[in-house]
Design a protein around this motif. Structure first.
Motif, short mmCIF file in Angstrom:
data_model
loop_
_atom_site.label_atom_id
_atom_site.label_comp_id
_atom_site.label_asym_id
_atom_site.label_seq_id
_atom_site.Cartn_x
_atom_site.Cartn_y
_atom_site.Cartn_z
N GLY A 13 0.80 -1.22 0.00
CA GLY A 13 0.00 0.00 0.00
C GLY A 13 0.83 1.26 0.00
O GLY A 13 0.39 2.29 0.52
N GLY A 14 2.02 1.21 -0.59
CA GLY A 14 2.84 2.41 -0.75
C GLY A 14 2.45 3.17 -1.99
O GLY A 14 1.41 2.91 -2.61
N GLY A 54 2.73 3.08 3.22
CA GLY A 54 4.11 2.68 3.02
C GLY A 54 5.07 3.75 3.44
O GLY A 54 4.96 4.33 4.54
N VAL A 55 6.04 4.07 2.57
CA VAL A 55 7.05 5.06 2.90
C VAL A 55 6.44 6.43 3.15
O VAL A 55 7.00 7.25 3.89
CB VAL A 55 8.11 5.14 1.76
CG1 VAL A 55 7.51 5.72 0.49
CG2 VAL A 55 9.32 5.94 2.19
N LEU A 56 5.28 6.70 2.58
CA LEU A 56 4.63 8.00 2.78
C LEU A 56 4.23 8.17 4.25
O LEU A 56 4.30 9.27 4.80
CB LEU A 56 3.39 8.12 1.91
CG LEU A 56 3.58 7.87 0.41
CD1 LEU A 56 2.25 7.95 -0.33
CD2 LEU A 56 4.58 8.85 -0.18
N PHE A 82 14.22 4.81 12.70
CA PHE A 82 14.11 6.05 13.49
C PHE A 82 12.97 6.93 12.97
O PHE A 82 12.17 7.48 13.75
CB PHE A 82 15.43 6.80 13.47
CG PHE A 82 15.32 8.23 13.91
CD1 PHE A 82 15.13 8.55 15.25
CD2 PHE A 82 15.39 9.26 12.98
CE1 PHE A 82 15.01 9.88 15.65
CE2 PHE A 82 15.27 10.58 13.38
CZ PHE A 82 15.08 10.89 14.72
N LEU A 83 12.86 7.06 11.65
CA LEU A 83 11.81 7.92 11.08
C LEU A 83 10.41 7.39 11.39
O LEU A 83 9.50 8.16 11.71
CB LEU A 83 12.00 8.04 9.56
CG LEU A 83 13.18 8.89 9.09
CD1 LEU A 83 13.31 8.81 7.57
CD2 LEU A 83 13.02 10.34 9.53
N GLY A 120 13.60 4.79 -6.68
CA GLY A 120 13.84 5.36 -5.36
C GLY A 120 13.13 6.65 -5.03
O GLY A 120 13.41 7.26 -4.00
N THR A 121 12.20 7.13 -5.87
CA THR A 121 11.45 8.34 -5.51
C THR A 121 9.96 8.03 -5.53
O THR A 121 9.49 7.13 -6.25
CB THR A 121 11.71 9.51 -6.48
OG1 THR A 121 11.04 9.28 -7.73
CG2 THR A 121 13.20 9.70 -6.74
N VAL A 122 9.21 8.80 -4.75
CA VAL A 122 7.76 8.63 -4.69
C VAL A 122 7.14 8.84 -6.07
O VAL A 122 6.26 8.09 -6.50
CB VAL A 122 7.16 9.61 -3.66
CG1 VAL A 122 5.64 9.64 -3.77
CG2 VAL A 122 7.59 9.25 -2.26
N THR A 123 7.62 9.85 -6.79
CA THR A 123 7.02 10.16 -8.09
C THR A 123 7.26 9.07 -9.11
O THR A 123 6.37 8.73 -9.89
CB THR A 123 7.60 11.49 -8.62
OG1 THR A 123 7.68 12.42 -7.55
CG2 THR A 123 6.72 12.05 -9.72
N HIS A 124 8.46 8.51 -9.13
CA HIS A 124 8.73 7.39 -10.03
C HIS A 124 7.84 6.20 -9.69
O HIS A 124 7.35 5.50 -10.59
CB HIS A 124 10.21 6.98 -9.95
CG HIS A 124 11.13 7.86 -10.73
ND1 HIS A 124 11.74 8.96 -10.18
CD2 HIS A 124 11.55 7.81 -12.02
CE1 HIS A 124 12.50 9.54 -11.09
NE2 HIS A 124 12.40 8.87 -12.21
#
Length: 764
Positions: free
Chosen positions: A352-353, A381-383, A460-461, A621-625
């Protein structure tokens, strides 16, 4: 006008006996060419050939002060009796056309069935078979032959002497009759080109008898009376249709703006910005949401490669495209309605990223049934777990997620997918899209890396986003990407006394968003570039790092210079270290017999109904890609299910609008509108959103609209002939009178119009 009769010579007597018996007299010949092609000389050369046989000839041109390239006519008459007719040739027996683009009613006027036509064209004779079925026609690429023999210049090829060689063959004349005529006119050097045309001309005999009616219709036999000057009270439309002067016509078309081409998500950047300018944020969102599932997210965290490619960079700074996308999302409530699919497919999306959300959105938007499987408690996900809330607030993410799920997508969170589950999904769904992202974080494999106080930045994030991380002391972040910057800024907010960022290349090579690096420095993060950690020291817990100096060598395949670690070292004290070195791709969820090839799962040589999207497939490696690849993967999966082809057409050569094709002088100098930033005296313990975006949508006015017409009227104003007029949704060009001068193209501020070669269909 000239008229001549010559006495026969021995060669002339030979030529006389070879003169085709089907030529009747008087013979009238008309040539149509352009200024610079040598059409009048061509007519004279033909007259000279006939004159050698003792026949009476007459030849003259019909031209004035037209420019090079303008239509020119020439006429030749041949007869056994003295020629007394001084008129132009209106009903030619032979018609020579030196440029196929001239073919049209005026050129073909008066040419009756059974006439002989010679055409300079590189096209196959079959192309003209139907149109000229009632004529004996010869086709020869005189331009190509003349250019090969160096007759004329590279830009102005003179074809007259070459064409006459083809004319002789078309009539059945022996080639030898040309030698004397060429010699007398000082054209012997061109004889070899004429010989090649003589041998290569393609001849088609009439395939139908025809009606004998002139191709161009009835000739005008009477003219209206001439009025006295004082009686002229209104303009009379000119009967000279100057459109046949041109070999090219301007045409309006959409060219590709560099921002559109550079957008990894595939957004129509020019389209949504122009819609924002003219119709407001709802109209802009209508365009944006067709390709972009997460505009609120991308308007905040996208690295914006579109802005790096923006043509306005060459003038006064790129358009702030990323923040305009954010403005549209923040100021519109529109959502697209799901379409009705002809055949509804069921699809599973694993992950679900950003890639999985984008794929699910595109599938549901087209009316298909989608189920999302996510291992974590919530989607994103990473978001959600990798980007700090001061860059991407919770409510902003939820707004985009709610819009996506409103299309009817079912989500099952806390549902990890392993090998057995993958097999079940493959059996129960029409197709599966795996968008699991990266998995294992990379390590340095340096001495002492297992000491307490050293942890992965992503862990950590995730903890700090939930408010569960409090730090103290001196902290070091290792890495140069967006995750490293996020770690450094979040560490300050979590209470670290100082934060240093160690990177093995220079700042120029850092892959992080430039604006984010600036923000980090402004907030107090210190950059230590050209340093490579080679060891960690401490007893039980990290107390310092050994840093080696780095020198940069030649560029790697990615364009960045390769770091060379030296033996020069220093030590840096610290109490905590965060690693932000990137992640590795773990495909452990695939059963042993399955493999990933070309972004799809295979079992031996059999492709499965399983596709891979996002970082696990592309490693961009980027959200937009990830968003862009998720969309394309969804379309590929649907195409496979429906048996259709979705391969994108490659960018045609010359379609991209270059800076040199933009008329910068047309636009006023306007500095970019900058994002507003919340400046805090102390960033510690404050996770409020720092970048507040634009205050207005005025930045949209700076867009050139490269390659897309905005109906600015520049072409209409600058057209010297007045042949451009407004029409519904754009402009109309009167092709009957357009001379193809190209001024409209040269003056267009944004390359929304171009000159195109006239095809046969345009002029016949």
């Amino acid at each position: 006008m000239s008229q001549k009769k010559t006495e026969p010579s021995s060669l002339t007597e030979t030529a006389r006996t070879e003169l085709p018996s089907d030529i009747s007299f008087p013979l009238e010949i008309r040539l149509h060419g352009r200024g610079g092609q040598g059409g009048v000389t061509c007519a004279k050369l033909i007259a000279a050939i006939y004159a050698q046989t003792g026949l009476n000839v007459q030849t003259f041109g019909d031209y004035g002060a037209e420019r090079s390239g303008a239509p020119v006519r020439a006429f030749t008459r041949v007869d056994r009796e003295p020629i007394k007719n001084r008129n132009k040739v209106y009903r030619p027996d032979h018609l020579l056309v030196l440029d196929a683009a001239l073919l049209g009613p005026q050129v073909l006027d008066g040419v009756a069935a059974g006439a002989v036509i010679l055409l300079n064209s590189a096209d196959p004779a079959e192309r003209y078979a139907e149109q000229f079925a009632a004529y004996r026609i010869g086709i020869i690429d005189a331009t190509g032959i003349a250019r090969k023999h160096g007759i004329g210049t590279s830009t102005v090829v003179i074809i007259n002497t070459t064409l006459v060689g083809a004319y002789a063959k078309l009539l059945g004349l022996p080639f030898e009759v040309l030698a004397d005529a060429y010699a007398k006119m000082g054209l012997s050097d061109d004889l070899e080109a004429a010989r090649e045309a003589y041998l290569k001309v393609r001849i088609r005999q009439p395939s139908s008898a025809g009606t004998g009616i002139a191709v161009g219709g009835d000739l005008q036999t009477s003219l209206p009376p001439v009025k006295p000057q004082t009686a002229h009270s209104e303009d009379i439309v000119t009967s000279l249709k100057t459109g046949n002067w041109s070999t090219q016509l301007p045409g309006y078309e959409d060219f590709v703006a560099p921002c559109n081409h550079a957008c990894p998500a595939g957004n129509d950047v020019v389209g949504f910005i122009q819609a924002l300018k003219t119709s407001g944020p709802d109209a802009a969102a209508q365009i944006l949401l067709k390709t972009q599932a997460l505009p609120s997210v991308c308007g905040r965290v996208c690295p914006a490669p579109c802005m790096y490619e923006c043509n306005r960079n060459q003038m006064d700074g790129a358009v702030n495209i990323r923040s305009l996308e954010r403005w549209i999302s923040d100021h519109s409530a529109i959502r697209l309605t799901a379409q009705k699919a002809d055949k509804v497919h069921t699809l599973a999306v694993v992950g679900g990223g950003p890639a999985g959300l984008s794929a699910a959105y595109q599938l549901a938007l087209r009316g298909h049934e989608v189920t999302l499987f996510e291992k974590n408690e919530k989607l994103g996900g990473v978001l959600r777990y990798g980007i700090p809330v001061y860059r991407l607030p919770e409510d902003v993410l939820e707004r985009d997620l709610e819009r996506i799920l409103s299309l009817g997508i079912r989500s099952q969170c806390e549902h990890p997918v392993d090998k057995a589950e993958m097999k079940r999904l493959q059996r129960e769904f029409d197709a599966v899209i795996v968008s699991k992202g990266f998995s294992d974080a990379m390590t340095l494999t340096a001495a002492g890396e297992s000491l307490d106080g050293i942890e992965q930045g992503l862990d950590f994030l995730a903890r700090s986003r939930e408010g569960g991380s409090t730090l103290s002391g001196d902290l070091v972040v290792i890495g140069g990407g967006n995750t490293a910057i996020d770690c450094a800024r979040s560490a300050l907010r979590s209470g670290a006394s100082s934060v240093k960022l160690v990177y093995r290349r220079s700042r120029a090579e850092m892959p992080a968003i430039a604006e984010e690096i600036d923000d980090a420095i402004r907030e107090g993060v210190k950059l230590l570039p050209l340093r490579q950690p080679v060891a960690f020291r401490g007893v039980g817990c990290v107390a310092g790092i050994v840093l080696a100096e780095v020198e940069l060598a030649e560029a790697d395949a990615d364009g960045r210079r390769r770091p060379l670690v030296t033996e020069r070292t220093t030590e840096l004290n610290c109490s905590r270290v965060l690693l932000a070195l990137g992640q590795e791709n773990d495909m452990g969820l695939l059963p042993e017999a399955w493999q990933m090839r070309e972004a799809r799962a295979w079992s031996a040589d059999k492709p499965l109904n399983i596709w891979f999207a996002g970082d696990c497939s592309t490693a961009d490696g980027t959200v937009t890609h990830a968003i862009g690849n998720g969309r394309l993967t969804a379309l590929a999966a649907l195409a496979s299910l429906d048996g259709t082809d979705t391969e994108a057409l490659p960018l045609r050569p010359g379609a991209l609008v270059a800076p040199a094709q933009v008329r910068f002088s047309h636009f006023p100098i306007l500095a970019p509108h900058q994002d507003r930033h919340k400046v805090l005296e102390n960033y510690r313990h404050s996770f409020e959103e720092v970048n507040l975006g634009l205050s207005t949508q005025e930045e949209a006015e700076r867009c050139f609209s490269c390659g897309r017409c905005t109906q600015c009227d520049t072409c209409l104003v600058y057209c010297p002939e007045g042949v451009i007029s407004r029409s519904e949704g754009g402009y109309r060009i009167d092709e009957e009178y357009c001379k193809g001068c190209g001024i409209c193209v040269a003056e267009c501020p944004r390359r929304a119009i171009d000159l195109n070669d006239k095809g046969l269909s345009d002029v016949c």
